[in-house]
Scaffold this active site. Structure first.
Site, PDB file in Angstrom:
ATOM      1  CB  CYS A  64     -48.203 -51.603  31.349  1.00 20.40           C
ATOM      2  SG  CYS A  64     -49.555 -50.822  32.628  1.00 20.40           S
ATOM      3  CG  HIS A 101     -63.810 -52.321  30.753  1.00 21.42           C
ATOM      4  ND1 HIS A 101     -63.330 -53.620  31.044  1.00 21.42           N
ATOM      5  CD2 HIS A 101     -62.813 -51.625  30.146  1.00 21.42           C
ATOM      6  CE1 HIS A 101     -62.248 -53.948  30.816  1.00 21.42           C
ATOM      7  NE2 HIS A 101     -61.790 -52.762  30.347  1.00 21.42           N
ATOM      8  CG  HIS A 104     -57.870 -56.880  31.556  1.00 22.04           C
ATOM      9  ND1 HIS A 104     -58.173 -55.785  30.574  1.00 22.04           N
ATOM     10  CD2 HIS A 104     -58.920 -57.949  31.174  1.00 22.04           C
ATOM     11  CE1 HIS A 104     -58.979 -56.292  29.643  1.00 22.04           C
ATOM     12  NE2 HIS A 104     -59.566 -57.576  30.070  1.00 22.04           N
ATOM     13  CG  ASP A 108     -47.411 -58.710  35.767  1.00 18.75           C
ATOM     14  OD1 ASP A 108     -48.295 -57.874  36.177  1.00 18.75           O
ATOM     15  OD2 ASP A 108     -47.175 -58.650  34.312  1.00 18.75           O
ATOM     16  NE  ARG A 116     -48.845 -55.447  35.020  1.00 16.16           N
ATOM     17  CZ  ARG A 116     -49.376 -55.540  33.668  1.00 16.16           C
ATOM     18  NH1 ARG A 116     -49.990 -54.658  33.136  1.00 16.16           N
ATOM     19  NH2 ARG A 116     -49.091 -56.717  32.909  1.00 16.16           N
ATOM     20  CB  CYS A 118     -53.253 -53.003  33.896  1.00 17.28           C
ATOM     21  SG  CYS A 118     -52.796 -52.126  32.406  1.00 17.28           S
TER      22      CYS A 118
END
Length: 137
Positions: A64, A101, A104, A108, A116, A118
């Site tokens: 990704c 932060h 996310h 999947d 996941r 990410c």
């Protein structure tokens, strides 16, 4: 829960990208993070407060463009928030200690969790198990 630091102090200690990602819910461009291709054994920490977030053993190449993990080090390590920005329904992840932060989480990922996480490299630091060296994303 939140242990936020003074924004002016953070601006002195973080790069512009690190501040943008951790404090303004930003996202670094895909495939640009320093920790994306890191394959060393160790622990990924919150760049802001140094809290342990992910073990290297849970990192995998999801393709990704950001470091991906299938689980955090503990339930308390990250907190989850509904994110409906950009016309999407997502789950934002933040540091469980300082509320920075991180990225996310998506449903999947690989087993055993199917998740996941990410994560922006710019929100992480990495401590190498072999020599204790720390790398900032």
């Amino acid at each position: 829960m939140s242990n936020k630091q003074n924004p002016e102090e953070l601006k002195k200690n973080l790069t512009e990208m690190q501040f943008y990602v951790t404090q303004n819910r930003g996202t670094e461009p895909p495939f640009t993070g320093r920790l994306l291709h890191n394959k060393r054994d160790g622990v990924y920490h919150c760049l802001v407060c140094d809290s342990a977030l992910f073990n290297a053993q849970s990192k995998y190449d999801s393709g990704c463009g950001w470091p991906s993990f299938y689980e955090p080090v503990s339930e308390e390590a990250v907190r989850y928030l509904d994110d409906t920005t950009h016309g999407m329904q997502r789950i934002e992840i933040r540091c469980g200690k300082c509320d920075a932060h991180l990225g996310h989480v998506f449903p999947d990922g690989p087993q055993p969790t199917g998740e996941r996480f990410c994560v922006n490299s710019a929100s992480l630091s990495f401590t190498d198990d072999q020599n204790g060296d720390q790398t900032k994303g």
